[in-house]
Design a protein around this motif. Sequence first.
Motif, mmCIF file in Angstrom:
data_model
loop_
_atom_site.group_PDB
_atom_site.id
_atom_site.type_symbol
_atom_site.label_atom_id
_atom_site.label_comp_id
_atom_site.label_asym_id
_atom_site.label_seq_id
_atom_site.Cartn_x
_atom_site.Cartn_y
_atom_site.Cartn_z
ATOM 1 N N LEU A 1 -20.619 9.647 -1.442
ATOM 2 C CA LEU A 1 -19.476 9.431 -1.136
ATOM 3 C C LEU A 1 -18.793 8.288 -2.326
ATOM 4 N N LEU A 2 -19.711 7.384 -2.803
ATOM 5 C CA LEU A 2 -19.289 6.398 -3.485
ATOM 6 C C LEU A 2 -18.860 7.029 -5.115
ATOM 7 N N ILE A 3 -19.560 8.123 -5.479
ATOM 8 C CA ILE A 3 -18.872 8.913 -6.556
ATOM 9 C C ILE A 3 -17.858 9.336 -6.275
ATOM 10 N N LEU A 4 -17.651 10.005 -5.285
ATOM 11 C CA LEU A 4 -16.234 10.671 -4.924
ATOM 12 C C LEU A 4 -15.117 9.661 -5.097
ATOM 13 N N VAL A 5 -15.357 8.495 -4.227
ATOM 14 C CA VAL A 5 -14.235 7.566 -4.211
ATOM 15 C C VAL A 5 -13.674 7.022 -5.385
ATOM 16 N N LEU A 6 -14.865 6.649 -6.637
ATOM 17 C CA LEU A 6 -14.430 6.433 -7.689
ATOM 18 C C LEU A 6 -13.689 7.435 -8.536
ATOM 19 N N ARG A 7 -14.107 8.672 -8.301
ATOM 20 C CA ARG A 7 -13.386 9.897 -9.093
ATOM 21 C C ARG A 7 -11.833 9.835 -8.696
ATOM 22 N N SER A 8 -11.906 9.809 -7.097
ATOM 23 C CA SER A 8 -10.705 9.925 -6.648
ATOM 24 C C SER A 8 -9.509 9.046 -7.072
ATOM 25 N N LEU A 9 -9.926 7.771 -7.018
ATOM 26 C CA LEU A 9 -8.903 6.492 -7.242
ATOM 27 C C LEU A 9 -8.723 6.477 -8.578
ATOM 28 N N THR A 10 -9.448 7.246 -9.553
ATOM 29 C CA THR A 10 -8.928 7.125 -10.948
ATOM 30 C C THR A 10 -8.303 8.178 -11.454
ATOM 31 N N LEU A 11 -7.882 9.145 -10.459
ATOM 32 C CA LEU A 11 -7.027 10.180 -10.902
ATOM 33 C C LEU A 11 -5.596 9.819 -10.981
ATOM 34 N N ASP A 12 -4.797 10.545 -12.071
ATOM 35 C CA ASP A 12 -3.626 10.089 -12.264
ATOM 36 C C ASP A 12 -2.645 10.097 -11.113
ATOM 37 N N GLY A 13 -1.861 9.447 -10.427
ATOM 38 C CA GLY A 13 -0.854 9.556 -9.415
ATOM 39 C C GLY A 13 -1.649 9.187 -8.000
ATOM 40 N N ALA A 14 -2.763 8.690 -8.241
ATOM 41 C CA ALA A 14 -3.591 8.240 -6.976
ATOM 42 C C ALA A 14 -2.794 7.327 -6.155
ATOM 43 N N GLY A 15 -1.918 6.347 -6.818
ATOM 44 C CA GLY A 15 -1.280 5.362 -6.025
ATOM 45 C C GLY A 15 -0.376 5.874 -4.898
ATOM 46 N N ALA A 16 -0.068 6.869 -4.959
ATOM 47 C CA ALA A 16 1.128 7.439 -3.937
ATOM 48 C C ALA A 16 0.415 7.629 -2.688
ATOM 49 N N GLY A 17 -1.010 8.266 -2.873
ATOM 50 C CA GLY A 17 -1.754 8.446 -1.729
ATOM 51 C C GLY A 17 -2.373 6.943 -1.015
ATOM 52 N N VAL A 18 -2.606 6.196 -2.067
ATOM 53 C CA VAL A 18 -3.222 4.484 -1.296
ATOM 54 C C VAL A 18 -1.739 3.985 -0.711
ATOM 55 N N ALA A 19 -0.692 4.383 -1.150
ATOM 56 C CA ALA A 19 0.472 3.884 -0.554
ATOM 57 C C ALA A 19 0.742 4.506 1.031
ATOM 58 N N PHE A 20 0.518 5.615 0.912
ATOM 59 C CA PHE A 20 0.797 6.654 2.138
ATOM 60 C C PHE A 20 -0.393 6.003 3.250
ATOM 61 N N TYR A 21 -1.484 5.788 2.871
ATOM 62 C CA TYR A 21 -2.645 5.386 3.593
ATOM 63 C C TYR A 21 -2.524 3.839 4.140
ATOM 64 N N LEU A 22 -1.707 3.228 3.297
ATOM 65 C CA LEU A 22 -1.772 1.728 3.671
ATOM 66 C C LEU A 22 -0.427 1.107 4.275
ATOM 67 N N SER A 23 0.637 2.104 4.162
ATOM 68 C CA SER A 23 2.019 1.574 4.651
ATOM 69 C C SER A 23 2.258 2.342 5.927
ATOM 70 N N PRO A 24 2.161 1.288 7.104
ATOM 71 C CA PRO A 24 2.619 1.997 8.402
ATOM 72 C C PRO A 24 3.947 2.401 8.472
ATOM 73 N N ARG A 25 3.870 3.648 9.282
ATOM 74 C CA ARG A 25 5.146 4.143 9.739
ATOM 75 C C ARG A 25 5.225 3.989 11.173
ATOM 76 N N PHE A 26 5.859 3.014 11.931
ATOM 77 C CA PHE A 26 5.624 2.728 12.914
ATOM 78 C C PHE A 26 6.576 3.599 14.084
#
Length: 447
Positions: A180-205
């Motif tokens: 799991l650790l290897i996969l997270v490091l790979r995923s977070l270092t992909l180009d454009g990963a920020g939009a996914g992090v934003a989706f995951y962290l910004s709540p749409r109530f």
Amino acid sequence: MIGHREQWSSRLAFVLAAAGSAVGLGNIWRFSYVTGTNGGAAFVLIYLVAIVMIGYPLVVTEITIGRKTQRNPVGAFLSLAPGTPWWLIGAMGVSAGFVILSFYSIVAGWALAYIFKAVAGFAPDMDFAGTFMGHIGSVWPPIFWHALFMLLTLGIIVAGVIKGIQRWVRILMPALFGILLILVLRSLTLDGAGAGVAFYLSPRFDEVTAQTFLAAIGQAFFTLSLGMGAMITYGSYLSEKHTIPDNAGWVVGLDTLIAVIAGFAIFPAVFALGFDPAAGPGLAFITLPAVFAAMPGGSLFGVLFFLLLGVAALTSAISLLEVVVAWLVDEKQWSRPKASLLMGAAIFVIGIPCTLGYSLLSHVRFFGMDILDTYDFLASNLLLPLGGLLTAFFAGHVWSARELCREANRPAGNIRIGRWFGVMIKYIAPAAIALVMVTGLFQKFSG
Ligand code: PHE
Ligand code: NA
């Protein structure tokens, strides 16, 4: 009861086994697609509240009931309240074990099949949705992988608590953390990963409804293996000299951490490649292979990912089968091999309609859900919360919160549960579960 009951040989063995039960398809496959279809971070927040308020207290309660009675779920309630119908909670749990393992093994079978698809390699121009639909929509291949997964599961359970469960979780759990650790490091270092992090962290109530709360509670129960006696059963192999509140904290903490981390492995990758996070149950199987195809060394990461899914599923599946086997061994004096084989076979058969729901039985729908989703809904949003509600009520009012706390705090460890715990178990957890179940189900079935 005949013979002597096996016991975990150390505190670590118990924590690994219980965390192995908790950490599974629920954290990776189910958590990511339920989050994707229920409003992202808003769902995650409600889910986290449910974990703290209801999940942790119930994990402590189930383990305590198990350690105190040294019995399977049916026997545990029988021994705490002899001559009363409360054992039916345990019986409902055993039935839930049947239902969950039968569809769980189908999804785990998809993961096994995909390990081999990843070995063969994912090409960027492949039709990933078509490949997935083609696999689950075929008749024999998914049944074959389902059979293989059930064989692996029952092979471990036949060997017993120490030579089976404990031996394998010691090997598989560290492997799982590493992958799991290897996969997270790979995923977070992909180009454009920020939009996914934003989706995951910004709540749409604005997307939150009564059904979101039901989905969050259902996910909390499913992910912590609660409401069907898996923690009672694993607790029943725990010696009196081991502490409960802190070990339960490790199990809940690890499970939550791994779900949250898995989200960081999946959503950035999904967004980096322009996929839809609300793709549903296919999310891990359609979007991720595309992600792997698009990145350097993708086949290796693909193999690792589906291996991770298979390993996580296996250490959970054994706990589901163990509940059923422990019941037959304790209460009906069946031998362990007989119980494992016959129940493994029965669960295999009950699972078959789930996969045929994507081929020969694709016209069969219940309130818009296919057969596998129906099994999942029935177990996760109905049987588990109901089992948890009744377990909390029983422990708080019938067995009594005082007895429960005294037993859970013995021997003294790093965490001591106190009065707030009693209030949670007696009033807050049952009331919250009941409210969420009634409103969520009403909303679902009133259309
Ligand atoms: N907790 C497991 C998961 O998250 C599933 C499970 C549910 C296992 C109930 C045992 C009992 O995948
Ligand atoms: Na889990």
